[in-house]
Structure formats: C-alpha cells, structure tokens
Design an enzyme around this catalytic site. Structure first.
Site, PDB file in Angstrom:
ATOM      1  N   GLY A  30       0.787 -23.821 -55.051  1.00 16.76           N
ATOM      2  CA  GLY A  30       0.624 -24.920 -54.315  1.00 16.76           C
ATOM      3  C   GLY A  30       0.719 -25.054 -52.701  1.00 16.76           C
ATOM      4  N   GLY A  35      -6.229 -19.518 -47.352  1.00  6.65           N
ATOM      5  CA  GLY A  35      -6.193 -18.103 -48.135  1.00  6.65           C
ATOM      6  C   GLY A  35      -6.107 -18.447 -49.706  1.00  6.65           C
ATOM      7  N   HIS A  36      -5.602 -19.435 -50.410  1.00  8.95           N
ATOM      8  CA  HIS A  36      -5.843 -19.817 -51.490  1.00  8.95           C
ATOM      9  C   HIS A  36      -7.248 -20.141 -51.856  1.00  8.95           C
ATOM     10  CE1 HIS A  36      -1.650 -21.246 -50.875  1.00  8.95           C
ATOM     11  NE2 HIS A  36      -1.203 -20.516 -51.885  1.00  8.95           N
ATOM     12  N   LYS A 148      -2.835 -10.326 -49.464  1.00  6.36           N
ATOM     13  CA  LYS A 148      -1.629 -10.714 -48.592  1.00  6.36           C
ATOM     14  C   LYS A 148      -0.424 -10.264 -49.257  1.00  6.36           C
ATOM     15  CE  LYS A 148       0.728 -13.777 -46.271  1.00  6.36           C
ATOM     16  NZ  LYS A 148       2.081 -14.063 -47.275  1.00  6.36           N
ATOM     17  N   ASP A 149      -0.369 -10.419 -50.841  1.00  5.85           N
ATOM     18  CA  ASP A 149       0.799  -9.952 -51.545  1.00  5.85           C
ATOM     19  C   ASP A 149       0.646  -8.740 -52.181  1.00  5.85           C
ATOM     20  OD1 ASP A 149       2.800 -12.687 -51.535  1.00  5.85           O
ATOM     21  OD2 ASP A 149       0.651 -13.258 -51.630  1.00  5.85           O
ATOM     22  N   ARG A 186       4.537 -20.768 -46.092  1.00  4.66           N
ATOM     23  CA  ARG A 186       5.814 -20.575 -45.356  1.00  4.66           C
ATOM     24  C   ARG A 186       5.710 -20.643 -43.852  1.00  4.66           C
ATOM     25  NH1 ARG A 186       7.482 -16.964 -49.747  1.00  4.66           N
ATOM     26  NH2 ARG A 186       9.202 -18.217 -51.089  1.00  4.66           N
TER      27      ARG A 186
HETATM   28  P1  AMP Z   1       1.479 -18.457 -53.516  1.00  2.00           P
HETATM   29  O1  AMP Z   1       1.064 -19.717 -53.557  1.00  2.00           O
HETATM   30  O2  AMP Z   1       1.897 -17.979 -52.322  1.00  2.00           O
HETATM   31  O3  AMP Z   1       2.041 -17.807 -54.866  1.00  2.00           O
HETATM   32  O4  AMP Z   1      -0.201 -17.665 -53.440  1.00  2.00           O
HETATM   33  C1  AMP Z   1      -1.272 -17.727 -54.461  1.00  2.00           C
HETATM   34  C2  AMP Z   1      -2.019 -16.558 -54.269  1.00  2.00           C
HETATM   35  O5  AMP Z   1      -2.711 -16.663 -53.206  1.00  2.00           O
HETATM   36  C3  AMP Z   1      -1.692 -15.182 -54.310  1.00  2.00           C
HETATM   37  O6  AMP Z   1      -2.351 -14.337 -54.937  1.00  2.00           O
HETATM   38  C4  AMP Z   1      -1.624 -14.888 -52.710  1.00  2.00           C
HETATM   39  O7  AMP Z   1      -1.721 -13.504 -52.668  1.00  2.00           O
HETATM   40  C5  AMP Z   1      -2.693 -15.522 -52.402  1.00  2.00           C
HETATM   41  N1  AMP Z   1      -2.767 -15.708 -50.818  1.00  2.00           N
HETATM   42  C6  AMP Z   1      -1.668 -16.420 -50.262  1.00  2.00           C
HETATM   43  N2  AMP Z   1      -2.078 -16.166 -48.976  1.00  2.00           N
HETATM   44  C7  AMP Z   1      -3.159 -15.498 -48.749  1.00  2.00           C
HETATM   45  C8  AMP Z   1      -3.985 -15.365 -47.810  1.00  2.00           C
HETATM   46  N3  AMP Z   1      -3.788 -15.572 -46.282  1.00  2.00           N
HETATM   47  N4  AMP Z   1      -5.158 -14.640 -47.681  1.00  2.00           N
HETATM   48  C9  AMP Z   1      -5.562 -14.508 -49.204  1.00  2.00           C
HETATM   49  N5  AMP Z   1      -4.884 -14.685 -50.307  1.00  2.00           N
HETATM   50  C10 AMP Z   1      -3.497 -15.315 -50.177  1.00  2.00           C
END
Ligand code: AMP
Length: 278
Positions: A30, A35-36, A148-149, A186
C-alpha cells in the site's frame, strides 16, 4: 467500474475459483506511488483480470524496524487503483494471515543471507512466506514485481521454481523521480534536506556506470568511488555490492550485465536502489 474490495481469505478464494482468463497479480504494502502503479499498468496490459493486494506484512519487518510507522493511505490507494480499473483489491487483516498459533515459514537458503539479508536476517523469510500464502489464495498466472527490490525478485523466482508454483513472475523496471530518486513509500520519511541527500544513491549508481564506460572494471575501485560520493552526502552506507544477477554472488570484476545494489541510511531511513551495468 470500481474494483471489488475483498478483506476475507475465504471470499477471495471463492471468487478466484470462479474467475476465467489470465489473472495478473500485484502484491503491495500500500501507500501506492507511480512505481506500484507501473506494475498495475503492466498487469492490465498482460492479463484479463487484475488483482492487487494491500497488506503491510508484519513478518518481514525486524524488531527495530518501521512496522508501526509504515505509511498508509487506504482511501487514496483505492482511488488510484479505481482510476487504473483494477478488478479486485484484496486487503486481509493480520489476524487472518497470521492467526494465533501460526507456525509455518517458507525459507529460501543462501541468497537471502547476502545483500539486504545481512542487516535484515529475517526479512526474506517474511517476504517468501507472505507471497507463498498470497499465491496459494490467488493462484495468479502472472505476478508483477519491481526490480527496485532486485534481491526480492531473485529470491521469489527461486521460491516459485523450487516449490513448483505455476505462476510466472514478471520483473518491471524501476520508476524514478525526475532527479533519479527511486520511488519508495519510505521516501515519505525524508525531510526536504534528506530528500536531496537521497539522490546520492542513484548518483553513485550512475557514477559506477560512468566508470565502467571509461574502462574501470575493478569492483573495489568502483565501490570506493561510490562510497566517497555517498559519504560526501552525509549518508551512512549499509552495503554496496557488485554481484552476478542470478547467483547474487560478489564478483571482483564488473562485466556488462552485472548488477550493483546498495542500501544507504539517510536521516534514519534505510533506502535501497540498484542498477544493471550495460
Ligand atoms: P512494496 O509496497 O514496497 O512492498 O512494493 C510492492 C511492489 O512494488 C514490489 O514488487 C516493489 O519492487 C515494487 N516497487 C516499489 N517501488 C518501485 C519503483 N520505484 N519502481 C518499480 N517498482 C517498484
């Protein structure tokens, strides 16, 4: 059409059993950003039905990490996902995902102990466990994840292969702000000064590419110059690593296709980024 909101595992499983066509799944914690949303757009293009999960997974946070402060804005997330015409939003509670007496963990060996795994030894066990659970409930054809991860992507591909999940993982490129900062939930923790310092992650990765273009291939030399750039920005390096993108093992000489990843603490916020050297 508004996405259907589902907060119970039983309902999600029951609906999933009735769905036909290619199911694209985007797991998130969330507080969505572009990016998401790029993952959701990719899922829309490549699937018939798109399911997004929103779940701040407690088991992937260490004891002294930011679980209790992790940013959330559920209403805004719903609006963004409605605009993108997502079909289902799955947002289970902690009690449903980890009921009292919960005892089972999915653990990928070795590649979870390097890079981010050094300072976050239980992190990937939490990630693989929650993603395995979500995949069992949703049974997607495709699962979209960000580079990114990068380590997370490699670890989950290994899990999918080893545990014979039928889902194919689609890796999507990193979305950045105009100045190069990789989007991250973050980033919200940063002051405007911290925000400026945080650009040093991407700057140091671009420096690595520049050095490689100039003929410097020694990982140590490249890491040393990246270190200077980051320390000049009053930021603390957790790690900078040059590695093979499949094994995640350190390589002494950079070649085209190598990855460089880093974790840096800016104003108490741990940020990560990476680059594929071309
Ligand atoms: P998170 O909500 O941080 O667990 O991220 C969910 C998904 O979004 C994961 O697959 C991350 O790698 C992807 N994600 C987060 N930030 C980015 C970004 N800047 N560009 C592309 N994907 C992203």
């Amino acid at each position: 059409m508004k996405p259907k909101l589902i907060n119970s595992i039983e309902e999600m499983s029951a609906i999933r059993r009735l769905l036909k066509g290619k199911i694209g799944f985007v797991p998130t914690m969330g507080f969505l950003h572009k990016g998401h949303l790029s993952l959701v757009s990719a899922a829309k293009k490549q699937s018939d039905i798109v399911i997004v999960s929103i779940f701040v997974n407690p088991t992937q946070f260490g004891a002294n990490e930011d679980l209790s402060n992790y940013p959330t804005d559920f209403e805004r997330d719903i609006k963004l996902l409605t605009d993108l015409e997502v079909d289902y939003i799955f947002f289970p509670t902690d009690e449903q995902m980890y009921p009292e007496g919960y005892k089972t963990w999915v653990n990928v060996d070795k590649i979870t102990q390097v890079l981010c795994g050094r300072s976050r030894p239980t992190h990937f066990r939490g990630v693989t466990t929650i993603v395995a659970k979500l995949m069992n409930i949703i049974d997607p054809d495709l699962m979209f994840m960000g580079e990114k991860d990068f380590q997370q992507l490699v670890v989950l591909k290994q899990m999918v292969k080893d545990l014979n999940f039928r889902t194919k993982i689609v890796g999507c490129s990193i979305i950045r702000e105009k100045d190069g900062l990789a989007l991250s939930s973050r980033n919200k923790y940063l002051s405007s000064q911290g925000r400026n310092k945080a650009i040093c992650l991407n700057k140091s990765l671009l420096l690595a590419q520049k050095l490689f273009n100039e003929g410097i291939t020694s990982s140590n030399k490249i890491i040393s110059q990246m270190t200077d750039l980051i320390e000049d920005n009053e930021s603390i390096i957790d790690y900078i690593e040059v590695f093979d993108p499949e094994t995640l093992e350190h390589i002494p000489e950079v070649v085209s296709g190598s990855r460089i990843a880093l974790a840096v603490i800016v104003e108490n916020t741990r940020l990560i980024d990476n680059i594929k050297i071309v």
